[in-house]
Structure formats: C-alpha cells, structure tokens
Design a protein around this motif. Structure first.
Motif, PDB file in Angstrom:
ATOM      1  N   ARG A 170      13.668  20.109  -3.723  1.00  0.00           N
ATOM      2  CA  ARG A 170      13.457  21.383  -4.400  1.00  0.00           C
ATOM      3  C   ARG A 170      14.712  21.782  -5.166  1.00  0.00           C
ATOM      4  O   ARG A 170      15.824  21.594  -4.704  1.00  0.00           O
ATOM      5  N   ASP A 171      14.521  22.328  -6.350  1.00  0.00           N
ATOM      6  CA  ASP A 171      15.616  22.819  -7.190  1.00  0.00           C
ATOM      7  C   ASP A 171      15.439  24.333  -7.295  1.00  0.00           C
ATOM      8  O   ASP A 171      14.692  24.827  -8.135  1.00  0.00           O
ATOM      9  N   PHE A 172      16.113  25.058  -6.392  1.00  0.00           N
ATOM     10  CA  PHE A 172      15.903  26.492  -6.322  1.00  0.00           C
ATOM     11  C   PHE A 172      16.365  27.223  -7.572  1.00  0.00           C
ATOM     12  O   PHE A 172      15.801  28.259  -7.929  1.00  0.00           O
ATOM     13  N   ALA A 173      17.353  26.719  -8.275  1.00  0.00           N
ATOM     14  CA  ALA A 173      17.782  27.341  -9.533  1.00  0.00           C
ATOM     15  C   ALA A 173      16.673  27.223 -10.576  1.00  0.00           C
ATOM     16  O   ALA A 173      16.399  28.178 -11.312  1.00  0.00           O
ATOM     17  N   GLN A 174      16.024  26.071 -10.640  1.00  0.00           N
ATOM     18  CA  GLN A 174      14.918  25.875 -11.579  1.00  0.00           C
ATOM     19  C   GLN A 174      13.754  26.796 -11.225  1.00  0.00           C
ATOM     20  O   GLN A 174      13.155  27.416 -12.099  1.00  0.00           O
ATOM     21  N   ILE A 175      13.450  26.906  -9.944  1.00  0.00           N
ATOM     22  CA  ILE A 175      12.346  27.760  -9.501  1.00  0.00           C
ATOM     23  C   ILE A 175      12.648  29.224  -9.814  1.00  0.00           C
ATOM     24  O   ILE A 175      11.787  29.952 -10.332  1.00  0.00           O
ATOM     25  N   SER A 176      13.872  29.665  -9.547  1.00  0.00           N
ATOM     26  CA  SER A 176      14.252  31.052  -9.823  1.00  0.00           C
ATOM     27  C   SER A 176      14.201  31.359 -11.312  1.00  0.00           C
ATOM     28  O   SER A 176      13.757  32.435 -11.716  1.00  0.00           O
ATOM     29  N   GLY A 177      14.649  30.431 -12.128  1.00  0.00           N
ATOM     30  CA  GLY A 177      14.586  30.612 -13.580  1.00  0.00           C
ATOM     31  C   GLY A 177      13.165  30.743 -14.072  1.00  0.00           C
ATOM     32  O   GLY A 177      12.852  31.603 -14.912  1.00  0.00           O
ATOM     33  N   TRP A 178      12.286  29.902 -13.551  1.00  0.00           N
ATOM     34  CA  TRP A 178      10.876  29.968 -13.925  1.00  0.00           C
ATOM     35  C   TRP A 178      10.276  31.311 -13.499  1.00  0.00           C
ATOM     36  O   TRP A 178       9.584  31.963 -14.289  1.00  0.00           O
ATOM     37  N   ALA A 179      10.567  31.738 -12.269  1.00  0.00           N
ATOM     38  CA  ALA A 179      10.032  33.009 -11.773  1.00  0.00           C
ATOM     39  C   ALA A 179      10.525  34.177 -12.624  1.00  0.00           C
ATOM     40  O   ALA A 179       9.763  35.101 -12.926  1.00  0.00           O
ATOM     41  N   ALA A 180      11.775  34.133 -13.035  1.00  0.00           N
ATOM     42  CA  ALA A 180      12.318  35.202 -13.876  1.00  0.00           C
ATOM     43  C   ALA A 180      11.617  35.243 -15.228  1.00  0.00           C
ATOM     44  O   ALA A 180      11.319  36.322 -15.752  1.00  0.00           O
ATOM     45  N   ARG A 181      11.347  34.070 -15.807  1.00  0.00           N
ATOM     46  CA  ARG A 181      10.635  34.028 -17.087  1.00  0.00           C
ATOM     47  C   ARG A 181       9.224  34.577 -16.951  1.00  0.00           C
ATOM     48  O   ARG A 181       8.748  35.327 -17.817  1.00  0.00           O
ATOM     49  N   VAL A 182       8.532  34.224 -15.875  1.00  0.00           N
ATOM     50  CA  VAL A 182       7.180  34.735 -15.648  1.00  0.00           C
ATOM     51  C   VAL A 182       7.220  36.252 -15.503  1.00  0.00           C
ATOM     52  O   VAL A 182       6.429  36.968 -16.124  1.00  0.00           O
ATOM     53  N   ALA A 183       8.149  36.761 -14.711  1.00  0.00           N
ATOM     54  CA  ALA A 183       8.269  38.210 -14.506  1.00  0.00           C
ATOM     55  C   ALA A 183       8.555  38.907 -15.830  1.00  0.00           C
ATOM     56  O   ALA A 183       7.966  39.954 -16.128  1.00  0.00           O
ATOM     57  N   ARG A 184       9.446  38.342 -16.631  1.00  0.00           N
ATOM     58  CA  ARG A 184       9.777  38.934 -17.936  1.00  0.00           C
ATOM     59  C   ARG A 184       8.553  38.955 -18.842  1.00  0.00           C
ATOM     60  O   ARG A 184       8.280  39.944 -19.522  1.00  0.00           O
ATOM     61  N   ASP A 185       7.792  37.860 -18.855  1.00  0.00           N
ATOM     62  CA  ASP A 185       6.580  37.800 -19.680  1.00  0.00           C
ATOM     63  C   ASP A 185       5.542  38.820 -19.226  1.00  0.00           C
ATOM     64  O   ASP A 185       4.823  39.397 -20.054  1.00  0.00           O
ATOM     65  N   LEU A 186       5.440  39.031 -17.936  1.00  0.00           N
ATOM     66  CA  LEU A 186       4.431  39.957 -17.414  1.00  0.00           C
ATOM     67  C   LEU A 186       4.812  41.423 -17.595  1.00  0.00           C
ATOM     68  O   LEU A 186       3.940  42.271 -17.761  1.00  0.00           O
ATOM     69  N   THR A 187       6.094  41.721 -17.565  1.00  0.00           N
ATOM     70  CA  THR A 187       6.514  43.118 -17.653  1.00  0.00           C
ATOM     71  C   THR A 187       6.867  43.541 -19.064  1.00  0.00           C
ATOM     72  O   THR A 187       6.951  44.734 -19.342  1.00  0.00           O
ATOM     73  N   GLY A 188       7.077  42.604 -19.951  1.00  0.00           N
ATOM     74  CA  GLY A 188       7.438  42.938 -21.321  1.00  0.00           C
ATOM     75  C   GLY A 188       8.917  43.253 -21.450  1.00  0.00           C
ATOM     76  O   GLY A 188       9.651  43.261 -20.458  1.00  0.00           O
ATOM     77  N   PRO A 189       9.346  43.542 -22.656  1.00  0.00           N
ATOM     78  CA  PRO A 189      10.769  43.818 -22.880  1.00  0.00           C
ATOM     79  C   PRO A 189      11.202  45.125 -22.214  1.00  0.00           C
ATOM     80  O   PRO A 189      10.430  46.061 -22.085  1.00  0.00           O
TER      81      PRO A 189
END
Length: 60
Positions: free
Chosen positions: A39-58
C-alpha cells in the motif's frame, strides 16, 4: 458500471497480502516471497483529497 454512474476515472491501489491467506493463487504469491504490504498511503491520501475537492467544489 463506470459509464452508468458517469465515473470520471478509476484507480487501483496496491494492497496487503501476508500471513495466512485464503485461495490458491494468494497462497502461491505469499509462498513465493512476493507477498507483503504494497500500500502507498501517500498515493491513497492524494487520491482521497482530489475526490473530496471535486465533490465540494472550490473554496470560497
């Protein structure tokens, strides 16, 4: 399924395969020495942050 839910993309992460595992192929992987925690937790965290940003908007 991705088309039906209008997915923007997909990603597959490495996992953990160690110890007593079920399934012939999983046992073969562990017994060959190729198991472990991939597991690459940095990669997973980055992906989760992008998803959260996309869902919440700017931010306002």
């Amino acid at each position: 399924m991705a088309d039906r839910v209008d997915a923007r993309g997909h990603i597959t992460f490495g996992g953990r395969l160690e110890g007593e595992v079920k399934g012939r192929v999983a046992r073969m992987i562990v017994n060959s020495g190729e198991g472990g925690d991939h597991r690459d937790f940095a990669q997973i965290s980055g992906w989760a942050a992008r998803v959260a940003r996309d869902l919440t908007g700017p931010a306002i």
